[in-house]
Design an enzyme around this catalytic site. Sequence first.
Site, mmCIF file in Angstrom:
data_model
loop_
_atom_site.group_PDB
_atom_site.id
_atom_site.type_symbol
_atom_site.label_atom_id
_atom_site.label_comp_id
_atom_site.label_asym_id
_atom_site.label_seq_id
_atom_site.Cartn_x
_atom_site.Cartn_y
_atom_site.Cartn_z
ATOM 1 N N ASP A 10 73.204 86.871 -12.752
ATOM 2 C CA ASP A 10 74.060 85.730 -12.440
ATOM 3 C C ASP A 10 74.441 85.038 -13.743
ATOM 4 O O ASP A 10 73.572 84.588 -14.498
ATOM 5 C CB ASP A 10 73.241 84.787 -11.543
ATOM 6 C CG ASP A 10 74.005 83.538 -11.145
ATOM 7 O OD1 ASP A 10 75.117 83.302 -11.660
ATOM 8 O OD2 ASP A 10 73.463 82.782 -10.318
ATOM 9 N N ILE A 11 75.727 84.916 -14.008
ATOM 10 C CA ILE A 11 76.163 84.369 -15.294
ATOM 11 C C ILE A 11 75.801 82.883 -15.437
ATOM 12 O O ILE A 11 75.640 82.385 -16.543
ATOM 13 C CB ILE A 11 77.687 84.601 -15.486
ATOM 14 C CG1 ILE A 11 78.052 84.500 -16.970
ATOM 15 C CG2 ILE A 11 78.519 83.658 -14.626
ATOM 16 C CD1 ILE A 11 79.425 85.035 -17.311
ATOM 17 N N ASN A 24 91.269 81.092 -11.843
ATOM 18 C CA ASN A 24 92.661 81.375 -11.489
ATOM 19 C C ASN A 24 93.519 80.328 -12.188
ATOM 20 O O ASN A 24 92.999 79.343 -12.713
ATOM 21 C CB ASN A 24 92.860 81.404 -9.969
ATOM 22 C CG ASN A 24 92.447 80.106 -9.333
ATOM 23 O OD1 ASN A 24 92.974 79.051 -9.670
ATOM 24 N ND2 ASN A 24 91.471 80.166 -8.437
ATOM 25 N N VAL A 33 82.934 84.364 -8.996
ATOM 26 C CA VAL A 33 82.187 83.804 -10.112
ATOM 27 C C VAL A 33 82.663 82.373 -10.418
ATOM 28 O O VAL A 33 81.875 81.509 -10.817
ATOM 29 C CB VAL A 33 82.279 84.750 -11.340
ATOM 30 C CG1 VAL A 33 83.649 84.752 -11.974
ATOM 31 C CG2 VAL A 33 81.207 84.428 -12.349
ATOM 32 N N ASP A 34 83.945 82.108 -10.181
ATOM 33 C CA ASP A 34 84.515 80.773 -10.367
ATOM 34 C C ASP A 34 83.788 79.745 -9.482
ATOM 35 O O ASP A 34 83.318 78.694 -9.961
ATOM 36 C CB ASP A 34 86.005 80.862 -9.991
ATOM 37 C CG ASP A 34 86.839 79.673 -10.452
ATOM 38 O OD1 ASP A 34 86.300 78.816 -11.151
ATOM 39 O OD2 ASP A 34 88.028 79.638 -10.096
ATOM 40 N N THR A 123 87.633 92.104 -11.650
ATOM 41 C CA THR A 123 87.102 93.212 -10.835
ATOM 42 C C THR A 123 86.683 92.792 -9.434
ATOM 43 O O THR A 123 86.184 93.609 -8.662
ATOM 44 C CB THR A 123 85.882 93.884 -11.506
ATOM 45 O OG1 THR A 123 84.800 92.936 -11.541
ATOM 46 C CG2 THR A 123 86.208 94.359 -12.902
ATOM 47 N N VAL A 125 88.132 89.757 -6.527
ATOM 48 C CA VAL A 125 89.319 89.517 -5.698
ATOM 49 C C VAL A 125 90.583 90.089 -6.352
ATOM 50 O O VAL A 125 91.509 90.533 -5.662
ATOM 51 C CB VAL A 125 89.477 87.999 -5.461
ATOM 52 C CG1 VAL A 125 90.775 87.677 -4.745
ATOM 53 C CG2 VAL A 125 88.302 87.471 -4.641
ATOM 54 N N TYR A 126 90.640 90.114 -7.689
ATOM 55 C CA TYR A 126 91.844 90.589 -8.383
ATOM 56 C C TYR A 126 91.969 92.111 -8.424
ATOM 57 O O TYR A 126 92.964 92.644 -8.926
ATOM 58 C CB TYR A 126 91.958 89.962 -9.774
ATOM 59 C CG TYR A 126 92.443 88.518 -9.764
ATOM 60 C CD1 TYR A 126 92.676 87.853 -8.560
ATOM 61 C CD2 TYR A 126 92.678 87.817 -10.937
ATOM 62 C CE1 TYR A 126 93.122 86.531 -8.531
ATOM 63 C CE2 TYR A 126 93.136 86.498 -10.922
ATOM 64 C CZ TYR A 126 93.351 85.859 -9.716
ATOM 65 O OH TYR A 126 93.797 84.556 -9.697
HETATM 66 P P1 ADP Z 1 88.544 87.948 -10.255
HETATM 67 O O1 ADP Z 1 89.380 87.011 -9.422
HETATM 68 O O2 ADP Z 1 88.854 87.844 -11.737
HETATM 69 O O3 ADP Z 1 88.562 89.345 -9.729
HETATM 70 P P2 ADP Z 1 85.898 87.412 -9.064
HETATM 71 O O4 ADP Z 1 85.079 86.187 -9.252
HETATM 72 O O5 ADP Z 1 86.424 87.694 -7.699
HETATM 73 O O6 ADP Z 1 87.072 87.323 -10.166
HETATM 74 O O7 ADP Z 1 85.067 88.665 -9.535
HETATM 75 C C1 ADP Z 1 84.814 88.994 -10.883
HETATM 76 C C2 ADP Z 1 83.444 89.665 -11.004
HETATM 77 O O8 ADP Z 1 82.436 88.661 -11.013
HETATM 78 C C3 ADP Z 1 83.097 90.609 -9.850
HETATM 79 O O9 ADP Z 1 82.605 91.821 -10.404
HETATM 80 C C4 ADP Z 1 81.988 89.853 -9.091
HETATM 81 O O10 ADP Z 1 81.053 90.751 -8.523
HETATM 82 C C5 ADP Z 1 81.339 89.082 -10.236
HETATM 83 N N1 ADP Z 1 80.549 87.895 -9.875
HETATM 84 C C6 ADP Z 1 80.587 87.112 -8.766
HETATM 85 N N2 ADP Z 1 79.685 86.111 -8.861
HETATM 86 C C7 ADP Z 1 79.077 86.251 -10.075
HETATM 87 C C8 ADP Z 1 78.033 85.537 -10.782
HETATM 88 N N3 ADP Z 1 77.436 84.458 -10.252
HETATM 89 N N4 ADP Z 1 77.656 85.992 -12.013
HETATM 90 C C9 ADP Z 1 78.244 87.076 -12.577
HETATM 91 N N5 ADP Z 1 79.224 87.785 -11.962
HETATM 92 C C10 ADP Z 1 79.631 87.382 -10.737
#
Ligand code: ADP
Length: 175
Positions: A10-11, A24, A33-34, A123, A125-126
Amino acid sequence: MPRILLARGDITVQRVDAIVNAANSSLMGGGGVDGAIHRAGGPEILKECRLLRAERYPDGLPTGEAVATSAGRLPARWVIHTVGPVYSRSTDRSGLLARCHTSSLGVADALGARTVAFPAISTGVYGYPLDEAATVAVRATLGAETRVEEVRFVLFDERAHSAFERALRAALDSK
Ligand code: ADP
């Protein structure tokens, strides 16, 4: 050239100078992740995002660009928000995805950040295929002119982690 490390997890819990948010263009938060970053960091981040929208980006942050806020309650000092491209089968948007990484590292340099964590931008939703996104992310980072010493890619699941492992090995082998 920054050193690249790969981590699973988890970042939001990373102890680094700055974490990168796959935001976005509205900068108003979202899912993935946002959403995790805003939930864990608290309302301070959104407050600064609103100010950025009002003062610098009335039409939103353009794809490929990056901008920093503080990190609220997160262990990092800053969040660097960048907007990845939506994947397209008919148009090659890898230049924009690469630019997310170089712009974020440019913002990190301006802040004086030396350790930066990135998620796998675009990777989720986009819709970017993991292997393609990993190759672009790793190559852009290895090629970046930056004073950042460590880039840590924080991959949420095993599929993403192994895609980045393959991409990193291939990039280092071809040097
Ligand atoms: P985007 O809209 O750029 O595709 P997302 O948030 O939908 O962004 O996904 C980007 C990546 O972040 C995906 O691989 C997802 O699995 C990952 N992700 C989601 N939550 C977390 C988190 N808490 N820490 C790290 N990576 C995450």
